[in-house]
Design an enzyme around this catalytic site. Structure first.
Site, short mmCIF file in Angstrom:
data_model
loop_
_atom_site.label_atom_id
_atom_site.label_comp_id
_atom_site.label_asym_id
_atom_site.label_seq_id
_atom_site.Cartn_x
_atom_site.Cartn_y
_atom_site.Cartn_z
N CYS A 3 22.31 -1.83 16.46
CA CYS A 3 21.83 -2.05 17.82
C CYS A 3 22.03 -3.48 18.28
O CYS A 3 21.73 -3.81 19.43
CB CYS A 3 20.37 -1.62 17.91
SG CYS A 3 20.17 -0.02 17.13
N HIS A 8 14.11 -6.66 22.59
CA HIS A 8 14.72 -5.48 21.99
C HIS A 8 13.84 -4.28 22.34
O HIS A 8 14.34 -3.23 22.67
CB HIS A 8 14.85 -5.67 20.48
CG HIS A 8 15.64 -4.59 19.83
ND1 HIS A 8 16.93 -4.29 20.22
CD2 HIS A 8 15.34 -3.73 18.84
CE1 HIS A 8 17.38 -3.29 19.48
NE2 HIS A 8 16.43 -2.92 18.65
N GLU A 34 8.01 -7.85 17.29
CA GLU A 34 8.81 -8.73 18.16
C GLU A 34 7.91 -9.63 19.00
O GLU A 34 8.17 -10.83 19.16
CB GLU A 34 9.73 -7.89 19.05
CG GLU A 34 10.63 -8.75 19.94
CD GLU A 34 11.62 -7.93 20.75
OE1 GLU A 34 11.52 -6.68 20.76
OE2 GLU A 34 12.49 -8.55 21.39
N LYS A 41 14.70 -1.03 28.19
CA LYS A 41 14.90 0.25 27.49
C LYS A 41 13.89 1.29 27.96
O LYS A 41 14.08 2.49 27.75
CB LYS A 41 14.75 0.06 25.98
CG LYS A 41 15.95 -0.62 25.33
CD LYS A 41 15.88 -0.57 23.82
CE LYS A 41 17.04 -1.29 23.16
NZ LYS A 41 16.87 -2.77 23.15
N HIS A 101 17.68 3.68 24.65
CA HIS A 101 18.29 2.74 23.71
C HIS A 101 19.76 3.08 23.53
O HIS A 101 20.10 4.10 22.93
CB HIS A 101 17.53 2.82 22.38
CG HIS A 101 17.93 1.77 21.40
ND1 HIS A 101 18.94 0.86 21.64
CD2 HIS A 101 17.47 1.48 20.17
CE1 HIS A 101 19.07 0.06 20.60
NE2 HIS A 101 18.19 0.42 19.69
N PHE A 138 19.39 -1.81 12.90
CA PHE A 138 19.08 -1.26 11.58
C PHE A 138 19.96 -1.97 10.55
O PHE A 138 21.16 -2.10 10.73
CB PHE A 138 19.36 0.24 11.55
CG PHE A 138 18.30 1.08 12.23
CD1 PHE A 138 17.03 0.60 12.44
CD2 PHE A 138 18.61 2.37 12.64
CE1 PHE A 138 16.05 1.39 13.05
CE2 PHE A 138 17.64 3.17 13.25
CZ PHE A 138 16.37 2.67 13.46
#
Lengths: 78, 417
Positions: B165, B305, B316, B337, B342, B403
């Site tokens: 991502c 994110h 985060e 998002k 996403h 990831f």
């Protein structure tokens, strides 16, 4: 036009995105119908699937025109 | 060696909430959700039955049917977004040296649908390996920038970055570096993804990564809300034209903003879980500020994110508080998002664009779908909840984490900041 010939031409029109009128017996896949090496392999695979036949690589190399494809398949289906 | 300055001169977007930059911005400021029941396949047996699909996209507006069959959707989306960006930048055959124009693209996965279809097709046979000759050159993740270069004749550096991502943020940073080192004049960057497929949804579902709020798809992506239950998969593409500042000035290009810096880091911790103390995320924001030569107090806005997962969102925000201290309370923080879902490898690109448009318009798009306060989140943070907020933005950052623990962050600043 034989049943085989019309089915072959339909596949070529579909895969190469060409006009039906261009798909004449002496038309070369690469020189006249805009196919590249990958398109040619895909055409052979489509013929195998449509007609339930196997076309070995060494014989596939000799099929470069519409007419050659039709003749080969007609022979294979006899 | 004096590093060159790098500016953004063109934008293009194909997103679940709009198929152009103009439509994307309209969707963003109005808090539009792109989520809906999946139309691509029968979802009856699937745990998650919705996603943020691209709508009303017709590749034949860009190329004929024969050519389009050679491109997986992730490459088709790349063509649509890059065409718009190149046109927006006013790049022509004559105002650039194409040997010094590159394409550096991000994709987290690549042609997943092509892979899925070919393997399913093989599995139906008798074991004889019969694969379409276009299988590999449609599926491989590097092929999207190859198509962009073939279409436009750009002969500079050309490759795809793959960091899940964070992929397209990595692409932007690589592009930024090549230009500031003087190795290219212009680079088309960004990313694309098209993973809304049986394998994509099934795979993410088995990781418990996706929201299963099937009774209300449009409210499922709810970053920072206490009842968030996973991310909503999206698809699409974003494209940015990065250009050396003097080159852009010399041809009279419109300049959106300057790229101030980029930062990278790795969690070195777990396949998918965020580090509990957020060390990698703290490091990536600090690295970015250092690269830009800026202080935390210089920053006005962070597009997080913020995927709407239980662990990631809190980690985060804690990291932001650790890096920015008291100044964190004055930041406009958001997660777009909540609207787009996403987009995996394309997320960094479309969120960079969201930041740049926010800077241009002086409006921060909202984090929609917030209903229930999460007690683990500092209430003094301004998360731009539910409604867009006016805000003059001189400096903004876009966070992306992949990831594998890949972290990438890009800092944008007004050209005179």
């Amino acid at each position: 036009m034989s049943d085989i010939a019309s089915r072959v031409k339909a596949i070529i029109v579909d895969k190469l995105g060409v006009d039906e009128n261009e798909v004449v017996s002496e038309a070369s896949f690469t020189n006249d119908l805009g196919a590249d090496s990958l398109d040619t392999v895909e055409l052979i695979m489509e013929f195998e699937k449509e007609f339930d036949i196997q076309i070995p690589d060494d014989q596939a190399e000799n099929i470069s025109t519409v007419g050659q494809a039709i003749s080969y398949i007609e022979e294979a289906k006899k | 060696m004096q590093l060159k300055r790098v500016v953004v001169t063109g934008l293009g977007a194909l997103t679940p909430i709009g198929n152009s930059i103009e439509a994307y911005w309209e969707g963003l400021v109005n808090g539009k959700s792109g989520a809906a029941p999946i139309t691509y396949y029968d979802t009856e047996k699937h745990k998650t039955k919705f996603a943020c699909e691209v709508k009303n996209f017709d590749i034949e507006q860009f190329m004929d049917r024969k050519e389009s069959r050679r491109l997986d959707k992730f490459s088709q989306y790349a063509i649509a977004a890059s065409d718009e960006a190149i046109k927006d930048a006013g790049i022509t055959d004559t105002n650039v040296n194409k040997a010094r124009v590159g394409v550096i693209w991000g994709a987290g996965i690549g042609g997943l649908e092509t892979f899925q279809e070919e393997v399913l097709n093989y599995a139906k046979g008798d074991g004889t390996p019969k694969f379409n000759p276009f299988f590999i050159p449609k599926m491989i993740a590097d092929i999207a920038p190859a198509h962009i270069s073939m279409r436009n004749g750009f002969m500079g550096p050309n490759y795809t970055t793959v960091s899940a991502c964070a992929s397209s943020a990595n692409a932007l940073i690589d592009a930024f570096n090549y230009i500031r080192l003087g190795m290219c004049d212009v680079i088309i960057s960004g990313g694309s993804e098209a993973a809304v497929t049986i394998a994509g949804m099934g795979g993410f579902n088995s990781m418990h990564a996706l929201s299963t709020r099937n009774d209300s798809p449009e409210t499922a992506s709810r970053p920072f809300d206490a009842t968030r239950d996973g991310f909503v998969l999206g698809e699409g593409a974003g494209a940015l034209v990065l250009e050396e500042y003097e080159h852009a000035k010399a041809r009279g290009a419109k300049i959106y903003c300057e790229i101030g810096g980029g930062g990278l880091s790795s969690d070195a911790y777990h396949l998918t879980a965020p580090h509990p103390e957020g060390v990698g995320v703290i490091a990536v924001m600090q690295n970015t500020l250092r690269d830009a030569g800026m202080q935390p107090t210089d920053v006005d806005h962070i597009n997080t994110h913020g995927t709407s997962t239980p662990l990631g969102d809190v980690a985060e925000l804690k990291a932001i508080s650790a890096v920015f201290g008291d100044h964190a309370k004055t930041l406009n923080i958001n997660s777009t998002k909540s609207m787009t879902g996403h987009l995996l490898g394309a997320a960094g690109a479309i969120e960079a664009i969201a930041v740049i448009l926010a800077m241009q318009h002086g409006i921060v798009p909202p984090t929609i779908n917030h209903e229930v306060v999460d007690e683990n989140i500092d209430p003094s943070l301004n998360l731009t909840l539910n409604k867009a907020q006016k805000r003059e933005i001189k400096v903004a950052m876009s966070n992306t984490f992949g990831f594998g623990g890949h972290n990438a962050c890009v800092l944008f600043k007004k050209i005179d900041a």
